[in-house]
Scaffold this motif. Structure first.
Motif, PDB file in Angstrom:
ATOM      1  N   GLY A  18      16.754  -9.007 -20.223  1.00 49.20           N
ATOM      2  CA  GLY A  18      16.821 -10.197 -18.588  1.00 49.20           C
ATOM      3  C   GLY A  18      14.968  -9.425 -18.229  1.00 49.20           C
ATOM      4  N   ALA A  19      15.345 -10.411 -17.599  1.00 45.54           N
ATOM      5  CA  ALA A  19      14.019 -10.655 -16.238  1.00 45.54           C
ATOM      6  C   ALA A  19      13.655 -11.241 -15.671  1.00 45.54           C
ATOM      7  N   TRP A  20      13.383 -10.737 -14.129  1.00 47.94           N
ATOM      8  CA  TRP A  20      13.912 -11.449 -12.965  1.00 47.94           C
ATOM      9  C   TRP A  20      12.349 -11.519 -11.812  1.00 47.94           C
ATOM     10  N   GLU A  21      11.696 -12.686 -11.495  1.00 53.03           N
ATOM     11  CA  GLU A  21      10.283 -12.588 -10.989  1.00 53.03           C
ATOM     12  C   GLU A  21      11.211 -12.917  -9.059  1.00 53.03           C
ATOM     13  N   LEU A  22       9.480 -12.145  -8.914  1.00 55.88           N
ATOM     14  CA  LEU A  22      10.206 -12.116  -7.073  1.00 55.88           C
ATOM     15  C   LEU A  22       9.475 -13.257  -6.784  1.00 55.88           C
ATOM     16  N   PRO A  23      10.012 -13.834  -5.571  1.00 54.74           N
ATOM     17  CA  PRO A  23       9.175 -15.013  -4.806  1.00 54.74           C
ATOM     18  C   PRO A  23       7.561 -14.473  -4.339  1.00 54.74           C
ATOM     19  N   ALA A  24       6.842 -16.236  -4.531  1.00 54.63           N
ATOM     20  CA  ALA A  24       5.975 -15.261  -4.603  1.00 54.63           C
ATOM     21  C   ALA A  24       5.344 -14.984  -2.872  1.00 54.63           C
ATOM     22  N   GLU A  25       5.657 -15.361  -1.730  1.00 54.22           N
ATOM     23  CA  GLU A  25       5.877 -14.594  -0.920  1.00 54.22           C
ATOM     24  C   GLU A  25       6.112 -13.395  -1.255  1.00 54.22           C
ATOM     25  N   ALA A  26       6.870 -12.194  -1.628  1.00 54.61           N
ATOM     26  CA  ALA A  26       6.333 -11.022  -1.754  1.00 54.61           C
ATOM     27  C   ALA A  26       5.357 -10.374  -2.228  1.00 54.61           C
ATOM     28  N   VAL A  27       5.431 -11.419  -3.498  1.00 56.01           N
ATOM     29  CA  VAL A  27       4.408 -10.973  -4.514  1.00 56.01           C
ATOM     30  C   VAL A  27       2.657 -10.800  -2.546  1.00 56.01           C
ATOM     31  N   ARG A  28       2.662 -11.800  -2.205  1.00 52.98           N
ATOM     32  CA  ARG A  28       1.289 -12.346  -1.516  1.00 52.98           C
ATOM     33  C   ARG A  28       1.926 -10.626  -0.396  1.00 52.98           C
ATOM     34  N   ALA A  29       3.335 -10.419   0.125  1.00 55.50           N
ATOM     35  CA  ALA A  29       2.985  -9.702   1.257  1.00 55.50           C
ATOM     36  C   ALA A  29       2.598  -7.512   0.998  1.00 55.50           C
ATOM     37  N   GLN A  30       3.469  -7.811  -0.925  1.00 54.30           N
ATOM     38  CA  GLN A  30       2.717  -6.356  -1.126  1.00 54.30           C
ATOM     39  C   GLN A  30       1.832  -6.168  -0.883  1.00 54.30           C
ATOM     40  N   TYR A  31       0.767  -7.301  -1.986  1.00 50.42           N
ATOM     41  CA  TYR A  31      -0.839  -7.408  -2.158  1.00 50.42           C
ATOM     42  C   TYR A  31      -1.582  -7.274  -0.892  1.00 50.42           C
ATOM     43  N   ARG A  32      -1.352  -7.757   0.212  1.00 45.45           N
ATOM     44  CA  ARG A  32      -1.963  -7.635   1.803  1.00 45.45           C
ATOM     45  C   ARG A  32      -1.498  -6.386   2.144  1.00 45.45           C
ATOM     46  N   SER A  33      -0.194  -5.758   1.660  1.00 39.00           N
ATOM     47  CA  SER A  33      -0.074  -4.521   2.078  1.00 39.00           C
ATOM     48  C   SER A  33      -0.769  -3.095   2.138  1.00 39.00           C
ATOM     49  N   VAL A  34      -0.888  -3.442   1.196  1.00 44.23           N
ATOM     50  CA  VAL A  34      -1.770  -2.536   0.206  1.00 44.23           C
ATOM     51  C   VAL A  34      -3.600  -2.827   0.732  1.00 44.23           C
ATOM     52  N   VAL A  35      -4.222  -3.904   0.932  1.00 45.34           N
ATOM     53  CA  VAL A  35      -4.933  -4.455   0.518  1.00 45.34           C
ATOM     54  C   VAL A  35      -5.639  -3.983   2.031  1.00 45.34           C
ATOM     55  N   ASP A  36      -5.416  -4.722   3.133  1.00 42.90           N
ATOM     56  CA  ASP A  36      -5.058  -4.442   4.361  1.00 42.90           C
ATOM     57  C   ASP A  36      -5.963  -3.499   5.031  1.00 42.90           C
ATOM     58  N   ASP A  37      -4.610  -2.811   3.910  1.00 38.26           N
ATOM     59  CA  ASP A  37      -5.200  -1.100   5.080  1.00 38.26           C
ATOM     60  C   ASP A  37      -5.824  -0.227   4.425  1.00 38.26           C
ATOM     61  N   ILE A  38      -5.047  -0.335   2.756  1.00 32.43           N
ATOM     62  CA  ILE A  38      -5.585   1.034   2.366  1.00 32.43           C
ATOM     63  C   ILE A  38      -6.821   1.125   0.606  1.00 32.43           C
ATOM     64  N   GLY A  39      -7.157  -0.480   1.184  1.00 32.65           N
ATOM     65  CA  GLY A  39      -8.192  -0.492  -0.134  1.00 32.65           C
ATOM     66  C   GLY A  39      -8.212  -0.476  -1.153  1.00 32.65           C
ATOM     67  N   VAL A  40      -8.762  -1.561  -1.794  1.00 38.10           N
ATOM     68  CA  VAL A  40      -8.868  -1.017  -4.364  1.00 38.10           C
ATOM     69  C   VAL A  40     -10.497  -0.879  -4.530  1.00 38.10           C
ATOM     70  N   GLN A  41     -10.402   0.351  -5.351  1.00 35.68           N
ATOM     71  CA  GLN A  41     -12.018  -0.469  -5.980  1.00 35.68           C
ATOM     72  C   GLN A  41     -12.265  -1.050  -7.143  1.00 35.68           C
ATOM     73  N   ALA A  42     -10.435  -1.423  -7.459  1.00 37.52           N
ATOM     74  CA  ALA A  42      -9.771  -1.620  -8.798  1.00 37.52           C
ATOM     75  C   ALA A  42      -8.817  -2.513  -8.630  1.00 37.52           C
ATOM     76  N   ILE A  43      -8.557  -3.549  -9.700  1.00 40.65           N
ATOM     77  CA  ILE A  43      -7.348  -4.032  -9.580  1.00 40.65           C
ATOM     78  C   ILE A  43      -6.650  -4.310 -11.077  1.00 40.65           C
ATOM     79  N   LYS A  44      -5.436  -4.098 -11.572  1.00 37.43           N
ATOM     80  CA  LYS A  44      -5.773  -4.640 -12.831  1.00 37.43           C
ATOM     81  C   LYS A  44      -4.245  -5.872 -12.821  1.00 37.43           C
ATOM     82  N   THR A  45      -3.730  -6.996 -13.855  1.00 35.11           N
ATOM     83  CA  THR A  45      -3.040  -7.743 -13.494  1.00 35.11           C
ATOM     84  C   THR A  45      -2.294  -7.363 -15.205  1.00 35.11           C
ATOM     85  N   GLY A  46      -0.851  -7.744 -14.949  1.00 36.88           N
ATOM     86  CA  GLY A  46      -0.092  -7.698 -16.209  1.00 36.88           C
ATOM     87  C   GLY A  46       0.473  -8.899 -16.385  1.00 36.88           C
TER      88      GLY A  46
END
Ligand SMILES: Nc1ncnc2c1ncn2[C@@H]1O[C@H](COP(=O)(O)OP(=O)(O)O)[C@@H](O)[C@H]1O
Ligand SMILES: Cc1ncc(COP(=O)(O)O)c(N)n1
Length: 267
Positions: A52-80
């Motif tokens: 089975g597979a269930w995708e998350l709403p785009a809003e949940a994906v954007r919110a997770q991304y902003r939480s990480v990138v805006d506070d912690i910062g990233v030196q590299a990203i990987k997408t799957g």
């Protein structure tokens, strides 16, 4: 103590722990970086396939991304696994606005042939996601899906690379793991060509190879390596993980992300 480099995976969850987010975070730990995750979809998955597979709403994906990138910062990203056109486009936009190298694994189907990306999302991968990739890492099935180029031997890999590069990634890594013979991959930016060759291990437990390879590349980039250096180091890591892959459940077992930690696993 200074913080280790930070790497973000944007991918789907594999409940079986061999591929997806779980493979990515294990790889990052093994390679000494701080792994972080944006979950795009949840799969019910094991050694036999995807149940089975269930995708998350785009809003949940954007919110997770902003939480990480805006506070912690990233030196590299990987997408799957990105599941749908809407998520592919949201992620491409987020990555395009972030100053960090991005390794894009254009995941299409699982090792068992279960779809992880809607057919209607292929065009967004071609025209939006590949454009923001520092390195794109398609396997031969994904090359065929994205470009129509069918690779039947090593000699077809350069043509496949050119076809993928026409969509705009800085580098492409064509993975030849599905061909017989040595496990040969081609990394190129259109001017330099780097051939990566490893022995083929006669091991059916290869669940998670692509996720592991792409995460290892991102980890090495975060440590400051160039793309060719990062891909060479990642190839060595994934080859060791495949050699040590083990049976689990009744089907295809995972590669061993911890092979370097085990007493018999080498250095
Ligand atoms: N049996 C194997 N032995 C050694 N290396 C392999 C084997 N199968 C795949 N590889 C390597 O693992 C990496 C992942 O490749 P591939 O299996 O083509 O991608 P994917 O997991 O996306 O389908 C590549 O470097 C490929 O050459
Ligand atoms: C959630 C998820 N993402 C990706 C893959 C592809 O796995 P592989 O690395 O074997 O190509 C998978 N089976 N499940």
């Amino acid at each position: 103590m200074s913080a280790p480099p930070r790497v973000l995976t944007v991918a789907g969850s594999d409940s079986g722990g061999g591929a997806g987010i779980q493979a990515d975070l294990k790889t990052m730990l093994a390679l000494g970086v701080h792994g972080m995750s944006v979950v795009t979809a949840v799969t019910a998955q094991n050694s036999l396939g995807v149940q089975g597979a269930w995708e998350l709403p785009a809003e949940a994906v954007r919110a997770q991304y902003r939480s990480v990138v805006d506070d912690i910062g990233v030196q590299a990203i990987k997408t799957g696994m990105l599941a749908s056109a809407e998520l592919v486009e949201a992620v491409a936009e987020l990555i395009g606005g972030t100053d960090a190298p991005a390794v894009v694994d254009p995941v299409g189907v699982s090792k068992h042939g279960d779809p992880l990306l809607a057919a209607s999302a292929l065009d967004s991968v071609r025209t939006k996601l590949l454009q923001v990739a520092t390195v794109a890492t398609p396997n031969l099935d994904e090359v065929a899906q994205l470009t129509g180029v069918l690779v039947e031997s090593e000699s077809g890999m350069a043509e496949a690379a050119a076809a993928v590069l026409s969509y705009g990634p800085r580098w492409v890594l064509i993975k030849g793991g599905h061909l017989p013979g040595d496990a040969v991959d081609l990394l190129t930016d259109g001017s330099e060509e780097h051939w990566l060759r490893a022995p083929r291990y006669d091991n059916r437990h290869t669940h998670g190879t692509g996720c592991t390879f792409a995460s290892a590349i991102a980890s090495q980039l975060a440590k400051g390596q160039t793309v060719p250096e990062a891909v060479a180091a990642a190839k060595e890591y994934v080859t060791g993980a495949i050699a040590a892959g083990f049976a689990l459940g009744g089907g295809i077992g995972p590669v061993d992300h911890g092979w370097r930690f085990r007493a018999d696993g080498g250095a």
